[in-house]
Every structure is written in structure tokens, then in C-alpha cells.
Scaffold this motif. Structure first.
Motif, PDB file in Angstrom:
ATOM      1  N   ARG A   1       0.821  -1.189   0.000  1.00  0.00           N
ATOM      2  CA  ARG A   1       0.000   0.000   0.000  1.00  0.00           C
ATOM      3  C   ARG A   1       0.874   1.266   0.000  1.00  0.00           C
ATOM      4  N   THR A   2       1.933   1.235   0.796  1.00  0.00           N
ATOM      5  CA  THR A   2       2.814   2.401   0.883  1.00  0.00           C
ATOM      6  C   THR A   2       3.475   2.703  -0.457  1.00  0.00           C
ATOM      7  N   VAL A   3       4.052   1.666  -1.089  1.00  0.00           N
ATOM      8  CA  VAL A   3       4.734   1.901  -2.361  1.00  0.00           C
ATOM      9  C   VAL A   3       3.753   2.268  -3.470  1.00  0.00           C
ATOM     10  N   SER A   4       2.537   1.743  -3.418  1.00  0.00           N
ATOM     11  CA  SER A   4       1.555   2.086  -4.452  1.00  0.00           C
ATOM     12  C   SER A   4       1.146   3.553  -4.374  1.00  0.00           C
ATOM     13  N   ARG A   5       1.420   4.178  -3.235  1.00  0.00           N
ATOM     14  CA  ARG A   5       1.141   5.609  -3.055  1.00  0.00           C
ATOM     15  C   ARG A   5       2.394   6.466  -3.219  1.00  0.00           C
ATOM     16  N   GLY A   6       3.481   5.833  -3.683  1.00  0.00           N
ATOM     17  CA  GLY A   6       4.711   6.576  -3.942  1.00  0.00           C
ATOM     18  C   GLY A   6       5.690   6.614  -2.792  1.00  0.00           C
ATOM     19  N   GLY A   7       5.391   5.927  -1.696  1.00  0.00           N
ATOM     20  CA  GLY A   7       6.285   5.929  -0.540  1.00  0.00           C
ATOM     21  C   GLY A   7       7.304   4.812  -0.591  1.00  0.00           C
ATOM     22  N   ASN A   8       8.283   4.898   0.281  1.00  0.00           N
ATOM     23  CA  ASN A   8       9.313   3.876   0.398  1.00  0.00           C
ATOM     24  C   ASN A   8       9.120   3.097   1.691  1.00  0.00           C
ATOM     25  N   VAL A   9       9.589   1.843   1.698  1.00  0.00           N
ATOM     26  CA  VAL A   9       9.494   0.978   2.872  1.00  0.00           C
ATOM     27  C   VAL A   9      10.897   0.528   3.246  1.00  0.00           C
ATOM     28  N   LEU A  10      11.250   0.701   4.509  1.00  0.00           N
ATOM     29  CA  LEU A  10      12.544   0.268   5.027  1.00  0.00           C
ATOM     30  C   LEU A  10      12.319  -0.896   5.978  1.00  0.00           C
ATOM     31  N   LEU A  11      12.975  -2.027   5.688  1.00  0.00           N
ATOM     32  CA  LEU A  11      12.882  -3.205   6.542  1.00  0.00           C
ATOM     33  C   LEU A  11      14.259  -3.478   7.138  1.00  0.00           C
ATOM     34  N   PRO A  12      14.487  -3.121   8.404  1.00  0.00           N
ATOM     35  CA  PRO A  12      15.775  -3.429   9.033  1.00  0.00           C
ATOM     36  C   PRO A  12      15.920  -4.946   9.189  1.00  0.00           C
ATOM     37  N   LYS A  89      24.504   5.649  -1.464  1.00  0.00           N
ATOM     38  CA  LYS A  89      24.645   6.353  -2.743  1.00  0.00           C
ATOM     39  C   LYS A  89      24.181   5.448  -3.895  1.00  0.00           C
ATOM     40  N   GLU A  90      24.585   4.178  -3.862  1.00  0.00           N
ATOM     41  CA  GLU A  90      24.127   3.222  -4.879  1.00  0.00           C
ATOM     42  C   GLU A  90      22.601   3.102  -4.842  1.00  0.00           C
ATOM     43  N   LEU A  91      22.051   3.020  -3.640  1.00  0.00           N
ATOM     44  CA  LEU A  91      20.603   2.898  -3.473  1.00  0.00           C
ATOM     45  C   LEU A  91      19.894   4.122  -4.041  1.00  0.00           C
ATOM     46  N   SER A  92      20.462   5.297  -3.845  1.00  0.00           N
ATOM     47  CA  SER A  92      19.817   6.529  -4.308  1.00  0.00           C
ATOM     48  C   SER A  92      19.730   6.603  -5.833  1.00  0.00           C
ATOM     49  N   ARG A  93      20.539   5.822  -6.523  1.00  0.00           N
ATOM     50  CA  ARG A  93      20.509   5.805  -7.995  1.00  0.00           C
ATOM     51  C   ARG A  93      19.351   4.959  -8.542  1.00  0.00           C
ATOM     52  N   LEU A  94      18.772   4.123  -7.694  1.00  0.00           N
ATOM     53  CA  LEU A  94      17.669   3.258  -8.126  1.00  0.00           C
ATOM     54  C   LEU A  94      16.359   4.045  -8.115  1.00  0.00           C
ATOM     55  N   PRO A  95      15.459   3.723  -9.043  1.00  0.00           N
ATOM     56  CA  PRO A  95      14.183   4.442  -9.082  1.00  0.00           C
ATOM     57  C   PRO A  95      13.297   4.085  -7.890  1.00  0.00           C
ATOM     58  N   GLY A  96      12.389   4.954  -7.558  1.00  0.00           N
ATOM     59  CA  GLY A  96      11.430   4.703  -6.487  1.00  0.00           C
ATOM     60  C   GLY A  96      10.078   4.465  -7.093  1.00  0.00           C
ATOM     61  N   PRO A  97       9.147   4.118  -6.276  1.00  0.00           N
ATOM     62  CA  PRO A  97       9.239   3.791  -4.859  1.00  0.00           C
ATOM     63  C   PRO A  97      10.042   2.503  -4.619  1.00  0.00           C
ATOM     64  N   GLN A  98      10.541   2.395  -3.390  1.00  0.00           N
ATOM     65  CA  GLN A  98      11.444   1.303  -3.059  1.00  0.00           C
ATOM     66  C   GLN A  98      10.999   0.543  -1.814  1.00  0.00           C
ATOM     67  N   VAL A  99      11.263  -0.761  -1.838  1.00  0.00           N
ATOM     68  CA  VAL A  99      11.200  -1.596  -0.638  1.00  0.00           C
ATOM     69  C   VAL A  99      12.636  -2.017  -0.394  1.00  0.00           C
ATOM     70  N   VAL A 100      13.198  -1.610   0.749  1.00  0.00           N
ATOM     71  CA  VAL A 100      14.617  -1.812   1.009  1.00  0.00           C
ATOM     72  C   VAL A 100      14.813  -2.654   2.270  1.00  0.00           C
ATOM     73  N   LEU A 101      15.502  -3.772   2.121  1.00  0.00           N
ATOM     74  CA  LEU A 101      15.968  -4.540   3.257  1.00  0.00           C
ATOM     75  C   LEU A 101      17.348  -3.996   3.581  1.00  0.00           C
ATOM     76  N   ALA A 102      17.525  -3.470   4.780  1.00  0.00           N
ATOM     77  CA  ALA A 102      18.781  -2.792   5.114  1.00  0.00           C
ATOM     78  C   ALA A 102      19.438  -3.426   6.323  1.00  0.00           C
ATOM     79  N   SER A 103      20.759  -3.570   6.224  1.00  0.00           N
ATOM     80  CA  SER A 103      21.544  -4.133   7.301  1.00  0.00           C
ATOM     81  C   SER A 103      22.848  -3.357   7.393  1.00  0.00           C
ATOM     82  N   GLY A 104      23.319  -3.146   8.591  1.00  0.00           N
ATOM     83  CA  GLY A 104      24.607  -2.477   8.755  1.00  0.00           C
ATOM     84  C   GLY A 104      24.530  -1.381   9.795  1.00  0.00           C
ATOM     85  N   LEU A 105      25.701  -0.868  10.142  1.00  0.00           N
ATOM     86  CA  LEU A 105      25.805   0.136  11.193  1.00  0.00           C
ATOM     87  C   LEU A 105      25.223   1.486  10.787  1.00  0.00           C
TER      88      LEU A 105
END
Length: 107
Positions: A1-12, A89-105
Motif C-alpha cells: 500500500r505504501t509503495v503504491s502511493r509513492g512511498g518507500n518501505v525500510l525493513l531493518p 549512494k548506490e541505493l539513491s541511484r535506483l528508481p522509487g518507490p522502493q522496498v529496502v531490506l537494510a543491514s549495517g551500522l
């Protein structure tokens, strides 16, 4: 629902354990529901090496994954939709909306 409205989703996520299963499930979901208009990404400093290592050691993974490889000769870690990014920076080059699984400090 979030991405269909143009938003991004962050999954830690933790870059070990269940993240591989989650990546596989989401990549399959993207294929089954034709979601190519949305970016699916894994952001981690080790994203490329982690996935490559898992892909080369299918025999050590779950029984389901191993059976899928034996029956279909399909390695579940050769993703069709998941983009691997090592930096924001690499992620910012990808088109949105995005669903991102993120790991790291730097999460």
C-alpha cells in the motif's frame, strides 16, 4: 500500500539467518504479482559477497531450498528483482518507490 502511493518501505534486517529467506520470498512475490515498477533492494556493505556466498553453498541451506535446486536446477539466490547495494549512494541511484531490506551500522 505504501509503495503504491509513492512511498518507500525500510525493513531493518540482520545480514545473517532469515534475511536470505525473506529476500527469496519477496523476489518471488515481485515476480508473481508483476511488481517491476517498484524497486526491491538489499542494502548492506557486504550485500554482494553475502548473497554470492549463499548462492554457492545451496547444500548448506534448508531442505526446501536444496530440494528446489535439485528438482528445478534453480538457485533461489539468483534473484530476478532484488538489487544489491553496498552504499546509500548506490541505493539513491535506483528508481522509487522502493522496498529496502537494510543491514549495517549506518542503518
Amino acid at each position: 500500500r505504501t509503495v503504491s502511493r509513492g512511498g518507500n518501505v525500510l525493513l531493518p534486517v540482520d545480514s545473517t539467518g532469515r534475511v536470505f529467506e525473506l529476500m527469496s520470498i519477496l523476489d518471488t512475490y515481485w515476480s508473481q504479482h508483476n511488481l517491476k515498477q517498484y524497486t526491491l533492494a538489499f542494502l548492506s556493505p557486504e550485500s554482494r559477497s553475502i548473497v554470492d556466498m549463499a548462492a554457492s553453498q545451496v547444500e548448506w541451506l534448508s531442505k526446501h531450498v536444496s530440494q528446489q535446486f535439485v528438482q528445478n536446477r534453480k538457485n533461489v539466490f539468483h534473484f530476478q528483482h532484488l538489487q544489491r547495494c553496498c552504499t546509500r549512494k548506490e541505493l539513491s541511484r535506483l528508481p522509487g518507490p522502493q522496498v529496502v531490506l537494510a543491514s549495517g551500522l549506518d542503518l
